[in-house]
Design a protein around this motif. Structure first.
Motif, PDB file in Angstrom:
ATOM      1  N   ASN A 239       0.792  -1.138  -0.032  1.00 35.19           N
ATOM      2  CA  ASN A 239       0.003  -0.079  -0.164  1.00 35.19           C
ATOM      3  C   ASN A 239       0.997   1.318   0.002  1.00 35.19           C
ATOM      4  OD1 ASN A 239      -2.657  -0.409  -0.375  1.00 35.19           O
ATOM      5  ND2 ASN A 239      -2.873  -1.488   1.817  1.00 35.19           N
TER       6      ASN A 239
ATOM      7  N   ALA B 273      -5.066   3.561   0.661  1.00 37.84           N
ATOM      8  CA  ALA B 273      -5.406   2.284   0.097  1.00 37.84           C
ATOM      9  C   ALA B 273      -4.891   2.069  -1.505  1.00 37.84           C
ATOM     10  CB  ALA B 273      -7.112   2.471   0.059  1.00 37.84           C
ATOM     11  N   GLU B 274      -4.070   3.054  -1.848  1.00 37.11           N
ATOM     12  CA  GLU B 274      -3.677   3.089  -3.120  1.00 37.11           C
ATOM     13  C   GLU B 274      -2.418   2.132  -3.237  1.00 37.11           C
ATOM     14  OE1 GLU B 274      -4.235   7.533  -4.845  1.00 37.11           O
ATOM     15  OE2 GLU B 274      -2.419   6.651  -5.336  1.00 37.11           O
ATOM     16  N   ILE B 275      -2.461   1.251  -4.185  1.00 39.71           N
ATOM     17  CA  ILE B 275      -1.174   0.507  -4.208  1.00 39.71           C
ATOM     18  C   ILE B 275      -0.190   0.595  -4.892  1.00 39.71           C
ATOM     19  CG2 ILE B 275      -2.654  -1.983  -3.612  1.00 39.71           C
ATOM     20  CD1 ILE B 275      -1.752  -2.738  -6.618  1.00 39.71           C
TER      21      ILE B 275
END
Lengths: 235, 280
Positions: free
Chosen positions: A61, A72-74
């Motif tokens: 993450n 929550a962005e990978i």
């Protein structure tokens, strides 16, 4: 060679004339940590990915998360961040190069650098502190390595900043002290990447210089000459 | 590095050496050839090779199970009902690939990963990967498998597991109930995952990372459910830890009957146990 860069949005990304800062996976991961600091301090947005078969895949993450929304962005193993205002592009490499693919990765990187038409490339690297020569034991652990030609453009900026150029060491210590070479132990692909840009390149020439940062680190900055004379000016 | 007791230990560090790439070109090419991944697809009654480039499966849900526990979950809870047909097999070789698989004789016995399709809904595909995949094969596997699958309206669900010793947390592991699930999702994935997201500074590597990276780059909605367990072999508790996935929108549509799950799970676990010991 198919490009390794894939834009993250739906529109094209134009990095022509930008300065690229990139790390080399090297001792202490200094280059990569420096790039992390640059990206998080300047809050640079991600503009694309480096999708290469030469890097070990890794996902996690967002390491630069500031809110619960963007946490929550990978992030994947290699990404490109950029600032239009500063005309700055930053490449982050988060995993090692797969064994046996070092040369191919250098080729892919150089190919992308050429296609993107960056004006300058600054490579951040590091080297073993225990393998310093006598002169390197005194003073700052910072060194720069300049490729030719950029010297004339940048002028005496490095002298004004009082930075020291990376010392050459004997190629065959104890046998022949005359022949000198660049030595960057623990620097991963730094030396060969630097050599590629100075010597190789049948299609165009890269001239640049390198800079050392941190606990015995090395940065290589190179200026890309293009066939368009209007691009020769370096700001 | 020599220790105080005189033994010499190997030193592990994050230092990086430039490798000497002076291997013979021919040896390197031959090694690369041996390590190449091949896919065989079965369309209709005949097996066809991957060279049929027109072969492109439409798929709405693609479930990829990495490792024996994830595969065990698919067998026990997802593919326990309905009729599933094998549509393809991925074959690969590396130094750690063991023996041959004699269960499915239609395909080469050294198949490493099998691809299934739900007969009643051919848009649902699953892939079972229980073999070890080397670092240099991960990218190739992903590109080749997804090369034959249409990306439009595709959703990917990846299941994998690893030892809880790899989980980093500021709080003590003794405060966490093991096994437990964590998720990572691509930007295009809109549904809320059915377990907490993987916290920093944890990262995932291996095949699940390769597939998730591919989906992120190609803007395919995908979610990875990763189970941290204190058992590294096939284990019923680890398999059951994936249960929350059954509430996924895409699974709910076709997983109707899990009455046989317990029975299948027991069979799987019994098969993997040592069949005899010294005293019987």
């Amino acid at each position: 060679m198919e490009t390794i860069f894939i834009p993250s949005g739906n529109c094209c990304v134009n990095l022509k004339g930008y300065t690229l800062i990139m790390p080399v996976v090297s001792v202490g991961n200094v280059g990569q940590l420096t790039v992390d600091l640059i990206i998080s301090t300047l809050t640079l947005p991600r503009v694309g990915y480096i999708h290469s078969d030469c890097l070990l895949p890794v996902v996690g993450n967002n390491p630069y998360a500031t809110t619960s929304e963007n946490s929550a962005e990978i992030c994947i193993c290699s990404e490109v961040y950029a600032s239009t205002d500063r005309k700055l592009a930053v490449l982050q490499i988060r995993s090692p190069i797969i064994q046996g693919k070092h040369r191919l990765f250098r080729q892919q990187l150089l190919s992308w650098i050429k296609e993107s038409e960056f004006s300058k490339v600054v490579t951040l690297s590091s080297s073993y502190a225990y393998q310093r020569v006598d002169q390197q034991l005194i003073g700052t652990p910072l060194r720069y390595l300049a490729t030719p030609a950029l010297q004339t453009i940048v002028g005496d900026k490095f002298h004004t900043l009082k930075w020291k150029e990376l010392e050459r060491v004997a190629a065959f210590p104890g046998i022949n002290e005359v022949e000198q070479e660049i030595s960057i132990p623990g620097g991963g692909i730094t030396k060969s990447f630097y050599s590629d840009r100075v010597i190789k390149t049948p299609w165009h020439r890269h001239n640049g210089r390198s800079r050392v940062l941190g606990d015995y680190c090395l940065a290589v900055a190179s200026h890309q000459l293009s066939s368009n004379s209007a691009d020769l000016t370096v700001r | 590095m020599a220790t105080f007791f005189g033994e010499v230990l190997p030193v592990f560090s994050r230092a990086v050496e430039e490798e000497e790439e002076d291997e013979d070109e021919e040896i390197r090419r031959e090694l690369e050839g041996r390590r190449e991944i091949t896919i065989q697809w079965c369309t209709g009654s005949r097996a066809s090779t991957e060279s049929s480039l027109d072969l492109s499966f439409t798929c709405s849900t693609f479930l990829i199970a990495v490792g024996q526990n994830a595969v065990g979950f698919l067998n026990s809870f997802v593919q326990c009902s309905g009729s599933w047909e094998i549509i393809g097999a991925v074959t690969l070789w590396n130094e750690r690939v063991k023996g041959t698989d004699t269960v499915n004789r239609q395909f080469p016995t050294d198949s490493s990963c099998l691809l299934y399709r739900l007969t009643s809904n051919p848009m649902i595909l699953t892939c079972h990967c229980s073999c070890y995949m080397a670092d240099d094969q991960l990218f190739q596997w992903t590109e080749k498998v997804f090369g034959n699958i249409q990306k439009r309206n595709l959703e990917v669900i990846i299941l994998s597991s690893c030892s809880v010793t790899e989980y980093k947390s500021p709080s003590s592991i003794s405060n966490i109930t093991v096994p437990f699930l964590r998720a990572l999702k691509t930007s295009a994935f809109q549904e809320t995952p059915h377990c907490p997201l993987l916290e920093q500074p944890n990262v995932i590597s291996g095949l699940s990372a390769a597939v998730l990276s591919y989906c992120q780059v190609r803007q395919i909605p995908a979610v990875l459910y990763h189970c941290y367990s204190d058992v590294t072999t096939l284990d019923s508790l680890t398999i059951e830890a994936f249960r929350p996935l059954l509430a996924c929108k895409s699974l709910v549509s076709f997983v109707k009957d899990t009455s046989r799950s317990a029975e299948i799970l027991k069979q799987l676990v019994d098969m993997s146990k040592i069949q005899s010991n010294l005293y019987t």
